[in-house]
Design a protein around this motif. Structure first.
Motif, PDB file in Angstrom:
ATOM      1  N   GLU A 184       0.824  -1.207   0.000  1.00 52.33           N
ATOM      2  CA  GLU A 184       0.000   0.000   0.000  1.00 52.33           C
ATOM      3  C   GLU A 184       0.862   1.263   0.000  1.00 52.33           C
ATOM      4  O   GLU A 184       0.577   2.224  -0.704  1.00 52.33           O
ATOM      5  CB  GLU A 184      -0.799   0.018   1.290  1.00 52.33           C
ATOM      6  CG  GLU A 184      -2.284  -0.065   1.101  1.00 52.33           C
ATOM      7  CD  GLU A 184      -2.924  -0.078   2.470  1.00 52.33           C
ATOM      8  OE1 GLU A 184      -3.820  -0.889   2.644  1.00 52.33           O
ATOM      9  OE2 GLU A 184      -2.499   0.710   3.361  1.00 52.33           O
ATOM     10  N   GLN A 188       0.749   3.971  -2.900  1.00 47.30           N
ATOM     11  CA  GLN A 188       0.259   5.310  -2.561  1.00 47.30           C
ATOM     12  C   GLN A 188       1.291   6.380  -2.899  1.00 47.30           C
ATOM     13  O   GLN A 188       0.941   7.488  -3.282  1.00 47.30           O
ATOM     14  CB  GLN A 188      -0.096   5.384  -1.073  1.00 47.30           C
ATOM     15  CG  GLN A 188      -0.797   6.699  -0.724  1.00 47.30           C
ATOM     16  CD  GLN A 188      -0.984   6.864   0.784  1.00 47.30           C
ATOM     17  OE1 GLN A 188      -0.729   5.959   1.562  1.00 47.30           O
ATOM     18  NE2 GLN A 188      -1.436   8.046   1.168  1.00 47.30           N
ATOM     19  N   ARG A 215      -2.438  11.661  -2.937  1.00 50.14           N
ATOM     20  CA  ARG A 215      -3.279  10.477  -3.096  1.00 50.14           C
ATOM     21  C   ARG A 215      -3.666   9.941  -1.726  1.00 50.14           C
ATOM     22  O   ARG A 215      -2.877   9.957  -0.803  1.00 50.14           O
ATOM     23  CB  ARG A 215      -2.494   9.365  -3.776  1.00 50.14           C
ATOM     24  CG  ARG A 215      -1.922   9.687  -5.114  1.00 50.14           C
ATOM     25  CD  ARG A 215      -0.943   8.567  -5.416  1.00 50.14           C
ATOM     26  NE  ARG A 215      -0.326   8.742  -6.708  1.00 50.14           N
ATOM     27  CZ  ARG A 215       0.738   8.034  -7.074  1.00 50.14           C
ATOM     28  NH1 ARG A 215       1.260   7.144  -6.242  1.00 50.14           N
ATOM     29  NH2 ARG A 215       1.256   8.224  -8.256  1.00 50.14           N
ATOM     30  N   VAL A 217      -4.863   6.473   0.466  1.00 56.83           N
ATOM     31  CA  VAL A 217      -4.757   5.010   0.315  1.00 56.83           C
ATOM     32  C   VAL A 217      -5.996   4.435  -0.331  1.00 56.83           C
ATOM     33  O   VAL A 217      -5.935   3.397  -0.984  1.00 56.83           O
ATOM     34  CB  VAL A 217      -4.624   4.260   1.667  1.00 56.83           C
ATOM     35  CG1 VAL A 217      -3.432   3.356   1.674  1.00 56.83           C
ATOM     36  CG2 VAL A 217      -4.693   5.186   2.837  1.00 56.83           C
ATOM     37  N   VAL A 222      -5.163   3.898  -6.563  1.00 56.35           N
ATOM     38  CA  VAL A 222      -4.203   3.296  -5.631  1.00 56.35           C
ATOM     39  C   VAL A 222      -4.638   1.881  -5.273  1.00 56.35           C
ATOM     40  O   VAL A 222      -3.833   0.938  -5.257  1.00 56.35           O
ATOM     41  CB  VAL A 222      -4.060   4.172  -4.365  1.00 56.35           C
ATOM     42  CG1 VAL A 222      -3.195   3.488  -3.324  1.00 56.35           C
ATOM     43  CG2 VAL A 222      -3.491   5.535  -4.731  1.00 56.35           C
TER      44      VAL A 222
END
Ligand SMILES: Nc1ncnc2c1ncn2[C@@H]1O[C@H](COP(=O)(O)OP(=O)(O)OP(=O)(O)O)[C@@H](O)[C@H]1O
Ligand SMILES: [Mg+2]
Lengths: 237, 259
Positions: A184, A188, A215, A217, A222
């Motif tokens: 992640e 991201q 951005r 998450v 994403v």
């Protein structure tokens, strides 16, 4: 602002008989943010050591412009220096007065006002990590390498730190190589995510992420990228 | 918090006082009741008389200063040479290969084995005792400084490279501060060693000093003066260690103990 570029062709590295990296090809353009993910022990830290010039590759070509600084996986702050002292390491060429100004400016930007005179052992893990990143950004290095910079932090702090990193980079854009276990985090933050295989590692998957910043998450782009990377790493829900 | 602090500092005086008080009491009782014959150990009263006598004649002060100045000189020389030598040994492989066996040999050799040569070369007195102290303390300091350098986390050197700390700056701004907490421990151990060697050295190669005081008292069968010498040596040794312990509170050193 000049930021560094990196070009790697057919790079391999072994520690003695242990082949760690095999035939890596990678071009990073100035200002790009590249994230590298891969299994533990696959050679991510080794790759950063090669990129920073600390290790010489067993074979292959590595070209690099600009200076590099690494935020290390293990505690890299000097424990005998205060927050100010550590930050000032990043500014060796300034005279005393401008150094003081630049340091106090950075202290503010990493949110540690009031902790200027604190020693690292008296800071929390997240605060220490912010000082490390601040130190690397002080005085403007061209390439910033981050080796799992947030892995010791809890989830919420990690999310906050990602935001802070983005903010700092907005003020001072530069080339970034981020190594992480956290997929992640990679999707991201990065313009491009690379996936390494098991040892001996090579790049088995590459994904460009064109979602505009800042951005979240949970932004659809994403989330899609995270799914794609997970799939490339062999994880199917 | 505050009351706890006060209680701690009271206890840090109270408990040792109790220990020493009890020992004194046992000594006094054992002497008074005749369990401890004066032929084997002086009575507290004899000790006090002996102490007064030595103090009044000025010889106690003279011996104390002689011993202190020898320890100070030997210690200063050993630290001034041993710490840089240890840092070189820790960073230069060639130096390590060349000198490590020699230093280990010297360290294994009791400094007292040098006494004949110390007297033969320098003659009885100040110089010989200082020589013995240095020959004992220098290898110890150099070797443990070297070990401290070897224990510096690799990441500090990588950071040094990233931040352009090279050559002399690497030595003074990375290696030296990184070993400081361990160096303080080394300095305390070395101080203890210096006291040990000083006493033995003065007994055999001195003509003044607290060690010589004991030696001389032994020849004259003055048990009271032997104990006077012993008490002075013990107290001064403790005091020196206490002073060095203050170093651990300095901000550039405390991090090594607070982690
Ligand atoms: N100095 C070294 N000497 C010998 N082998 C090493 C050395 N450093 C790393 N290795 C080996 O190289 C491999 C890759 O190590 P590296 O630290 O680069 O992995 P990594 O991908 O960063 O792992 P992690 O995600 O756990 O940090 C490991 O199998 C390790 O055993
Ligand atoms: Mg690693």
């Amino acid at each position: 602002m000049s930021t560094g570029s990196i070009s790697i062709k057919g790079l391999s590295h072994s520690y003695g008989a242990t082949a760690v990296l095999k035939d890596i090809h990678l071009d990073v353009s100035p200002g790009e943010f590249v994230a590298i993910v891969g299994p533990s022990g696959s050679g991510k830290s080794t790759l950063l050591s090669l990129l920073s010039g600390y290790l010489k590759p067993t074979s292959g070509v590595l070209e690099r412009t600009g200076t590099t600084r690494t935020v290390h996986q293990a505690d890299g702050l000097y424990p005998w220096l205060t927050v100010e002292g550590n930050l000032a390491l990043g500014l060796p060429k300034l005279d005393a007065a401008s150094k003081r100004r630049a340091v106090s400016d950075m202290v503010g930007r990493i949110g540690l006002t009031g902790f200027e005179k604190a020693f690292p052992h008296a800071l929390s893990g997240g605060m220490r990590q912010r000082v490390e990143i601040g130190r690397a950004l002080c005085g403007g290095t061209d390439v910033l390498m981050l080796d799992e910079p947030f892995s010791a932090l809890d989830y919420l702090t990690r999310l906050k730190m990602r935001g802070e990193l983005c903010r700092l980079l907005e003020d001072q854009p530069r080339t970034v190589i981020l190594v992480t276990h956290d997929i992640e985090e990679a999707t991201q933050l990065a313009d491009r995510v690379l996936v390494l295989s098991e040892r001996p590692a090579s790049i088995v998957y590459e994904l460009k992420i064109d979602v505009p910043r800042p951005r979240d998450v949970t932004a659809p782009g994403v989330v899609d990228a995270t799914k794609a990377v997970l799939k490339a790493m062999g994880y199917e829900p | 918090m505050d009351t706890k602090h006060i209680r701690n500092s009271i206890n840090s005086w109270l408990y040792p006082s109790l220990t020493f008080g009890t020992l004194l009491l046992i000594w006094w009782l054992a002497s008074a009741r005749g369990y401890l014959s004066e032929q084997f150990f002086p009575t507290p009263a004899a000790f006090v008389t002996g102490f007064r006598e030595e103090f009044a004649s000025g010889s106690l002060l003279r011996d104390t200063l002689a011993s202190l100045s020898r320890v100070a000189a030997g210690y200063a020389l050993s630290v001034a040479a041993g710490v840089p030598l240890g840092m070189i040994l820790g960073t230069v492989l060639g130096a390590r290969l060349a000198l490590l066996p020699l230093l280990n040999f010297l360290r294994s050799l009791s400094p007292l084995a040098w006494i004949p040569f110390a007297i033969f070369w320098i003659g009885i007195g100040h110089g010989a005792v200082i020589f013995l102290i240095v020959i004992a303390a220098l290898p110890t300091i150099a070797l443990s400084t070297m070990a401290a350098v070897a224990g510096i986390p690799k990441v500090y050197f990588r950071v040094a490279q990233d931040y352009d700390l090279k050559g002399i700056h690497r030595l003074t701004r990375v290696i030296f501060p990184a070993i400081l907490p361990q160096l303080v421990t080394t300095l305390r151990v070395a101080m203890g060693l210096c006291w040990l060697v000083m006493v033995a050295g003065e007994m055999l190669a001195g003509n003044t000093g607290l060690g010589y005081l004991i030696h001389d008292a032994n020849n004259g069968l003055r048990l009271d003066l032997i104990v006077v010498g012993m008490v002075m040596i013990g107290l001064l040794g403790m005091l020196c260690d206490r002073l060095l312990m203050f170093l651990t509170r300095l901000p550039g050193i405390r991090w090594g103990y607070d982690r």
